[in-house]
Structures are given as structure tokens and as C-alpha cells.
Design an enzyme around this catalytic site. Structure first.
Site, short mmCIF file in Angstrom:
data_model
loop_
_atom_site.label_atom_id
_atom_site.label_comp_id
_atom_site.label_asym_id
_atom_site.label_seq_id
_atom_site.Cartn_x
_atom_site.Cartn_y
_atom_site.Cartn_z
N TYR A 1 2.40 4.59 1.14
CA TYR A 1 2.52 5.41 2.50
C TYR A 1 1.41 6.50 2.39
O TYR A 1 1.13 7.09 1.35
CB TYR A 1 3.89 6.31 2.63
CG TYR A 1 5.09 5.40 2.77
CD1 TYR A 1 5.17 4.70 3.60
CD2 TYR A 1 5.95 5.28 1.73
CE1 TYR A 1 6.40 3.54 3.56
CE2 TYR A 1 7.22 4.44 1.79
CZ TYR A 1 7.10 3.89 2.75
OH TYR A 1 8.44 2.88 2.53
N HIS B 1 8.78 -9.95 5.35
CA HIS B 1 8.60 -8.48 5.29
C HIS B 1 9.83 -7.86 6.06
O HIS B 1 10.16 -8.09 7.30
CB HIS B 1 7.21 -7.92 5.72
CG HIS B 1 6.76 -6.51 5.06
ND1 HIS B 1 7.38 -5.40 5.59
CD2 HIS B 1 6.30 -6.37 3.96
CE1 HIS B 1 6.72 -4.44 4.90
NE2 HIS B 1 6.21 -5.07 3.85
N PHE C 1 8.17 1.17 -1.03
CA PHE C 1 9.13 1.51 -0.14
C PHE C 1 9.91 2.67 0.04
O PHE C 1 10.67 3.04 0.75
CB PHE C 1 10.12 0.29 0.02
CG PHE C 1 9.62 -1.11 0.15
CD1 PHE C 1 9.34 -1.44 1.76
CD2 PHE C 1 9.35 -2.08 -0.67
CE1 PHE C 1 8.62 -2.61 1.92
CE2 PHE C 1 8.94 -3.20 -0.33
CZ PHE C 1 8.37 -3.63 1.15
N ASP D 1 0.87 -1.36 0.17
CA ASP D 1 0.00 -0.06 0.02
C ASP D 1 1.01 1.17 -0.01
O ASP D 1 1.96 1.11 0.64
CB ASP D 1 -0.80 0.07 1.37
CG ASP D 1 -2.20 0.68 1.23
OD1 ASP D 1 -2.71 0.66 0.09
OD2 ASP D 1 -2.75 1.40 2.38
#
Length: 216
Positions: free
Chosen positions: A62, A183, A73, A60
Site C-alpha cells: 500500500y 483477485h 493485504f 505491491d
């Protein structure tokens, strides 16, 4: 074959038209959506189809002010480095000789070298994590992965966390390389991500294919 061709074909489909209507309604109701509209497809704009060497799957965007810019990321220059990216840098420092942790969380230079930084969902409402899930983006990004799987070969897919593992079910591991771990978020990084060696392995695999290494 190009991303433009792929995008035009997807935009004609019912699910994409429903997604576009949803986004338009959200905007008209005054909700703030991240990233800005011109950056929704930034990952595809920065990494052309035939240049894709590596895919890093996120979930998703930020949802804080100024953070999302269409790359998984990554955050723009001047924005505080998020915790998951700090752990990514920590792993890079462990596995790549001479890597120095940068002051910026902007990964555009990865994208320009052939690292497709793809989130599963490409938009989000401000301060409302996961708010645009199940509106059609997942179908679009599943189709991105299927398109890469079918039209390209020898791509290295980095699947971090159970969500990314599920997202990678369409990948033919006879045609492509798949590296999996937990993760990089602080909740799970110490259960397998830190020490996974993925960045070193990516460069070793690229060298074996006769391709240039990624300058992380």
C-alpha cells in the site's frame, strides 16, 4: 535451513546489490518509501521457513501513509481497512462458521500461525503505486517461492488474480496445494473470489495433513 540463510545468499547476488543501490538512491533523494526499512522483510521475519503452512501472494505494498507494514493485504491497527481486505473478510464470513469481521486490518496473527503474507514487490514510493516494480524485488520473491517449493512440502498457495497466477508458475503441484481465484479487489471479487471457499478449504487440507487449522 532458514530464511536468514536464504536472505544472506540472495544479498550476495548482483540483482540484489543493484536493488539495494536503487533503494539507497531513492532514500537519499528524499523520497518517502513504504514500508519503513525495518519492515521490508516483515513477512519472512514473522513466519519462519519451517512454520510456513499457507502462502498468500499480493502484488505491491500500500502506498498511503501508515498503511504498509510488510505483509500482503494487511494494515496496522487503527488504519482504515482497504477494499480488497474488506472482501477477504466478507469471504471469510461466508465460509468460516462463527467468523466475525474484525475492526482491524492487521493480519499479523495470521503470519504468526504460518500464513506467509508475501507481496511480489516489497517497497513503494509514497503515493506512487508500482513505483518500485522491475527493480529486483520480483526476482527476490520469485526465489522465495522457488526456495519454499524446493525445501518444503504440503504448503497451500493461494493465488488470487492473474498476476499471482503467473507468479505461481514455479510451484510443483505434486508437492504442494494450489488454490486459484480472481483477485479480491472490488474490480474482480464478484467474478470468482467471493464464494471461492478458499479459507474453509485451507483448514480442511491442513486437517488432512494433521496440522492445526488457521484461526482466521
Amino acid at each position: 535451513m532458514s530464511w536468514n540463510e536464504f536472505i544472506l545468499s540472495e544479498q550476495k547476488k548482483d540483482y540484489y546489490q543493484a536493488l539495494s543501490s536503487f533503494l539507497e538512491i531513492e532514500r537519499k533523494s528524499g523520497k518517502e518509501i513504504f514500508p519503513p526499512e525495518n519492515l521490508y522483510l516483515n513477512a519472512l521475519q514473522l513466519t519462519e521457513l519451517e512454520n510456513v503452512k499457507v502462502v498468500i501472494l499480493g502484488q505491491d505494498p500500500y502506498h498511503g501513509d501508515g498503511q504498509a507494514h510488510g505483509l500482503s493485504f494487511s494494515v496496522p491497527d487503527g488504519v482504515k481497512i482497504p477494499p480488497s481486505l474488506r472482501n477477504i473478510y466478507k469471504e471469510l464470513a461466508q465460509s468460516i462458521d462463527g467468523f466475525e469481521v474484525p475492526n482491524s486490518g492487521n493480519l499479523t496473527h495470521w503470519a504468526e500461525q504460518g500464513v506467509l503474507l508475501l507481496n511480489a514487490v516489497l517497497t513503494v514510493e509514497k503515493a506512487n503505486a508500482g513505483s518500485h516494480a522491475k527493480q529486483g524485488w520480483e526476482t527476490f520473491t520469485d526465489n522465495v517461492i522457488k526456495y519454499l517449493n524446493e525445501t518444503q512440502s504440503n504448503i497451500i498457495f493461494l493465488l488470487w488474480g492473474s498476476y499471482a497466477h503467473k507468479k505461481g508458475l514455479f510451484i510443483d503441484s505434486n508437492k504442494h496445494q494450489v488454490l486459484k481465484s480472481t483477485h479480491p479487489s472490488p474490480l474482480s471479487a464478484y467474478r470468482g473470489f467471493l464464494g471461492c471457499g478458499h479459507f474453509r478449504q485451507v483448514n480442511e487440507i491442513l486437517t488432512s495433513f494433521g496440522k492445526n487449522k488457521i484461526n482466521w
